[in-house]
Scaffold this motif. Structure first.
Motif, PDB file in Angstrom:
ATOM      1  N   LEU A 170       0.880  -1.155  -0.001  1.00 45.63           N
ATOM      2  CA  LEU A 170      -0.040  -0.191   0.172  1.00 45.63           C
ATOM      3  C   LEU A 170       0.998   1.050   0.046  1.00 45.63           C
ATOM      4  O   LEU A 170       2.129   1.252   0.647  1.00 45.63           O
ATOM      5  CB  LEU A 170      -0.944   0.053   1.221  1.00 45.63           C
ATOM      6  N   SER A 171       0.487   2.278  -0.588  1.00 49.53           N
ATOM      7  CA  SER A 171       1.075   3.518  -0.435  1.00 49.53           C
ATOM      8  C   SER A 171       0.778   4.260   0.918  1.00 49.53           C
ATOM      9  O   SER A 171      -0.392   3.567   1.579  1.00 49.53           O
ATOM     10  CB  SER A 171       0.590   4.487  -1.826  1.00 49.53           C
ATOM     11  N   LYS A 183      -2.884   5.423   0.439  1.00 51.12           N
ATOM     12  CA  LYS A 183      -3.779   4.487   0.794  1.00 51.12           C
ATOM     13  C   LYS A 183      -4.009   3.814   2.237  1.00 51.12           C
ATOM     14  O   LYS A 183      -4.966   3.594   2.707  1.00 51.12           O
ATOM     15  CB  LYS A 183      -3.426   3.389  -0.139  1.00 51.12           C
ATOM     16  N   GLU A 243      -5.940   6.252   4.244  1.00 50.09           N
ATOM     17  CA  GLU A 243      -7.443   6.056   4.152  1.00 50.09           C
ATOM     18  C   GLU A 243      -7.880   4.868   4.909  1.00 50.09           C
ATOM     19  O   GLU A 243      -9.026   5.028   5.277  1.00 50.09           O
ATOM     20  CB  GLU A 243      -7.734   5.964   2.664  1.00 50.09           C
ATOM     21  N   LYS A 244      -7.178   3.844   4.793  1.00 50.80           N
ATOM     22  CA  LYS A 244      -7.697   2.684   5.604  1.00 50.80           C
ATOM     23  C   LYS A 244      -7.533   2.825   6.923  1.00 50.80           C
ATOM     24  O   LYS A 244      -8.752   2.457   7.613  1.00 50.80           O
ATOM     25  CB  LYS A 244      -6.735   1.610   4.926  1.00 50.80           C
ATOM     26  N   ASP A 269       6.632   4.255  -0.968  1.00 51.92           N
ATOM     27  CA  ASP A 269       5.901   4.706  -2.250  1.00 51.92           C
ATOM     28  C   ASP A 269       6.597   4.395  -3.471  1.00 51.92           C
ATOM     29  O   ASP A 269       5.934   4.043  -4.421  1.00 51.92           O
ATOM     30  CB  ASP A 269       5.435   6.297  -2.106  1.00 51.92           C
ATOM     31  N   TYR A 296       5.974   0.855  -4.097  1.00 51.62           N
ATOM     32  CA  TYR A 296       4.475   0.729  -4.386  1.00 51.62           C
ATOM     33  C   TYR A 296       4.326   0.852  -5.777  1.00 51.62           C
ATOM     34  O   TYR A 296       3.582   0.263  -6.640  1.00 51.62           O
ATOM     35  CB  TYR A 296       3.637   1.587  -3.423  1.00 51.62           C
ATOM     36  N   GLU A 301      -2.498   8.178 -10.671  1.00 53.29           N
ATOM     37  CA  GLU A 301      -2.391   7.697  -9.143  1.00 53.29           C
ATOM     38  C   GLU A 301      -0.998   7.881  -8.859  1.00 53.29           C
ATOM     39  O   GLU A 301      -0.884   8.547  -7.508  1.00 53.29           O
ATOM     40  CB  GLU A 301      -2.767   6.296  -9.022  1.00 53.29           C
TER      41      GLU A 301
END
Length: 169
Positions: free
Chosen positions: A36-37, A40, A43-44, A70, A73, A94
């Protein structure tokens, strides 16, 4: 998939040091599933009810351990997208939203080295494996390639060639 609202509220009510500990544990759990970045991961963790401070702490700790990167990723995202026979239009957007210059990525350099001919060949390969049942084959082929993320110029040329090949056979 929405996280249980009650559990998120419980998480938000924890003291900051407990939230930081649990946020890092959740980050490690999520990263064990997939790369995951930082964006992200934010967000999670927010969805799980962690405060901004707990999110930042967990992410910085994960970065310091090398769990989140990143650049890695983005390279992984590019390679997996290409291996699926897809173009990179969405992926590039993205990557740019993460504040990363696509030209700085090794996998993007490999993509650029493919050149237009390599992309066209990949697009033609996608179409050769597709069974288009539309009356307007060219339009359907174009739409399929655009949905897979190919640039408009490649999608147009590949769909034109594909329709011509089918008419000849």
């Amino acid at each position: 998939m929405a996280y249980n609202r009650k559990r998120a509220e419980e998480t938000a009510s924890l003291p900051l040091d407990e939230q930081e500990k649990h946020a890092f544990e959740k980050a490690v759990q999520l990263l064990s599933i997939r790369e995951l970045s930082t964006a992200k991961m934010h967000e999670k963790l927010a969805r799980y009810g962690f405060s901004e401070e707990a999110q930042d702490h967990a992410i910085q700790k994960a970065i310091s351990y090398g769990f989140i990167d990143d650049q890695r990723y983005c390279d992984s995202l590019i390679r997996s997208t290409l291996s699926q026979g897809k173009g990179l239009e969405r992926v590039i957007r993205e990557i740019q939203s993460l504040g990363i210059d696509p030209d700085s990525l090794e996998a993007f350099e490999e993509y650029v080295e493919l050149g237009e001919d390599g992309l066209l060949e990949a697009a033609m390969d996608v179409l050769s494996r597709s069974h288009i049942r539309s009356k307007n084959i060219k339009q359907s082929a174009y739409r399929k390639l655009i949905m897979k993320g190919y640039p408009h110029s490649i999608a147009a040329e590949a769909s034109r060639r594909h329709a011509e090949d089918l008419q000849l056979s």
